[in-house]
Design a protein around this motif. Structure first.
Motif, mmCIF file in Angstrom:
data_model
loop_
_atom_site.group_PDB
_atom_site.id
_atom_site.type_symbol
_atom_site.label_atom_id
_atom_site.label_comp_id
_atom_site.label_asym_id
_atom_site.label_seq_id
_atom_site.Cartn_x
_atom_site.Cartn_y
_atom_site.Cartn_z
ATOM 1 N N TYR A 1 9.069 -6.057 8.256
ATOM 2 C CA TYR A 1 7.681 -6.436 8.003
ATOM 3 C C TYR A 1 7.422 -6.631 6.513
ATOM 4 O O TYR A 1 6.660 -7.512 6.111
ATOM 5 C CB TYR A 1 6.734 -5.372 8.562
ATOM 6 N N LEU B 1 -2.321 -9.869 11.589
ATOM 7 C CA LEU B 1 -3.682 -10.155 11.129
ATOM 8 C C LEU B 1 -3.712 -10.519 9.644
ATOM 9 O O LEU B 1 -4.470 -11.408 9.232
ATOM 10 C CB LEU B 1 -4.586 -8.950 11.394
ATOM 11 N N SER B 2 -2.900 -9.841 8.844
ATOM 12 C CA SER B 2 -2.900 -10.131 7.408
ATOM 13 C C SER B 2 -2.363 -11.528 7.123
ATOM 14 O O SER B 2 -2.860 -12.225 6.231
ATOM 15 C CB SER B 2 -2.079 -9.084 6.656
ATOM 16 N N TYR C 1 -1.233 -5.092 11.874
ATOM 17 C CA TYR C 1 -1.622 -5.357 10.483
ATOM 18 C C TYR C 1 -0.894 -6.579 9.939
ATOM 19 O O TYR C 1 -1.502 -7.434 9.276
ATOM 20 C CB TYR C 1 -1.310 -4.138 9.617
ATOM 21 N N MET C 2 0.404 -6.681 10.215
ATOM 22 C CA MET C 2 1.183 -7.799 9.693
ATOM 23 C C MET C 2 0.654 -9.128 10.229
ATOM 24 O O MET C 2 0.429 -10.082 9.470
ATOM 25 C CB MET C 2 2.651 -7.638 10.071
ATOM 26 N N SER D 1 -1.224 -8.380 0.661
ATOM 27 C CA SER D 1 -0.988 -7.886 2.024
ATOM 28 C C SER D 1 0.286 -7.054 2.100
ATOM 29 O O SER D 1 0.372 -6.092 2.870
ATOM 30 C CB SER D 1 -0.890 -9.067 2.996
ATOM 31 N N GLY E 1 0.338 -3.218 1.948
ATOM 32 C CA GLY E 1 -0.015 -2.395 3.097
ATOM 33 C C GLY E 1 1.181 -1.916 3.894
ATOM 34 O O GLY E 1 1.028 -1.089 4.799
ATOM 35 N N ARG F 1 2.384 4.151 15.150
ATOM 36 C CA ARG F 1 2.386 3.617 13.788
ATOM 37 C C ARG F 1 3.044 2.246 13.745
ATOM 38 O O ARG F 1 2.579 1.340 13.044
ATOM 39 C CB ARG F 1 3.119 4.570 12.852
ATOM 40 N N GLY G 1 0.678 -0.240 14.975
ATOM 41 C CA GLY G 1 -0.349 -0.465 13.965
ATOM 42 C C GLY G 1 0.126 -1.386 12.852
ATOM 43 O O GLY G 1 -0.601 -2.295 12.431
ATOM 44 N N TYR G 2 1.351 -1.172 12.377
ATOM 45 C CA TYR G 2 1.898 -2.044 11.335
ATOM 46 C C TYR G 2 2.122 -3.458 11.865
ATOM 47 O O TYR G 2 1.957 -4.443 11.126
ATOM 48 C CB TYR G 2 3.209 -1.473 10.800
#
Length: 288
Positions: free
Chosen positions: A124, A14-15, A11-12, A100, A103, A4, A7-8
């Motif tokens: 994050y 890419l966002s 995400y951070m 963003s 998320g 996880r 994954g975060y």
């Protein structure tokens, strides 16, 4: 838990990259339209744009390159249009950063151990707020930073000037009316201690002044008409009563009335009596 966290992390990154790219698109499109069509657009309006263009044309034709004539209004209005594009980019980026941020899970007030995923999630969640000033720094020189803090969740009252104050956790900050912050005054909704992260909302009442370089730590609850002295620290979970001055780690009662109360006193004549003093007035109405 590690999966996880990875994954975060992805995400951070890419966002943020996507937000920067998407926010730049409307600014680039507007600037492209400005380069291609703005001169003809203004000249088609007529007076005063066409008159100014016709007046400048013979003056420029013998001195400057023909491209200057072709893009006359581009050169004349380059700075204001550039600032407009910058504002479009910042507005888009702010909206995308706020979107963003949703998320990333929001952590409730409390203690979190450093060996848990919560610590990483907190970092994050805050990174969008931390990054935005690097892009909005130019406007921050001329404008109060209050709207930026409010956009990220800070509750700020009327006539409050944040100025050069620093809010580390806007979503954990509540500020009343008529407050003022000195240079580099800090309000922090988090603190690291003994391998743990502590999160709690900071609350300021009305008419509060936080002196330069003062630090207010999480959980502090400051009442109305309080002055926090320069270079002082308000420890976590400290309650400062109203009408006091916080200095050297203690609250000292204020001897004079706050400015907000003085403004409501009548100008000239004797000051109003307290109800307890009315018994001291003789029957003829004269003061003792």
């Amino acid at each position: 838990m590690r999966a996880r966290s990875v994954g975060y992390s992805i995400y951070m990154v890419l966002s943020i990259m996507a937000s920067l790219t998407i926010a730049a698109i409307p600014a680039i499109l507007f600037f492209g339209w400005f380069l291609l069509h703005f001169t003809n657009f203004l000249n088609s309006i007529g007076f005063p744009f066409s008159t100014l263009y016709d007046w400048a044309l013979p003056l420029l034709s013998g001195t400057f390159d023909p491209i200057v004539i072709q893009y006359f209004w581009v050169f004349v209005l380059f700075v204001p249009v550039g600032l407009t594009c910058y504002a479009i980019f910042l507005g888009s980026l702010l909206g995308l950063f706020k979107l963003s941020r949703r998320g990333i899970p929001f952590l409730e007030d409390g203690y979190y151990s450093s060996d848990t995923e919560a610590w990483l999630l907190y970092e994050y969640y805050e990174i969008y707020y931390v990054l935005f000033p690097y892009f909005a720094g130019f406007f921050s020189v001329f404008l109060d930073t209050k709207p930026r803090h409010q956009a990220f969740g800070c509750k700020i009252g009327n006539n409050t000037v944040v100025g050069n104050g620093r809010l580390f956790n806007p979503e954990r900050t509540i500020i009343g009316d008529n407050c003022f912050f000195g240079y580099d005054a800090i309000l922090s909704g988090h603190v690291y201690e003994s391998g743990r992260l502590y999160l709690k909302t900071v609350k300021l009442g009305n008419n509060v002044t936080v002196g330069a370089n003062a630090v207010v730590l999480p959980g502090a609850d400051i009442g109305d008409n309080v002055i926090v002295g320069a270079n002082t620290v308000v420890p976590k979970d400290t309650t400062i009563p109203s009408n006091t001055i916080w200095v050297h780690g203690k609250a000292i009662p204020r001897k004079s009335k706050p400015v907000a109360e003085k403004l409501h006193q009548p100008i000239g004549g004797p000051p109003p009596l307290d109800p307890e003093d009315e018994a001291d007035i003789p029957e003829n109405g004269e003061r003792l």
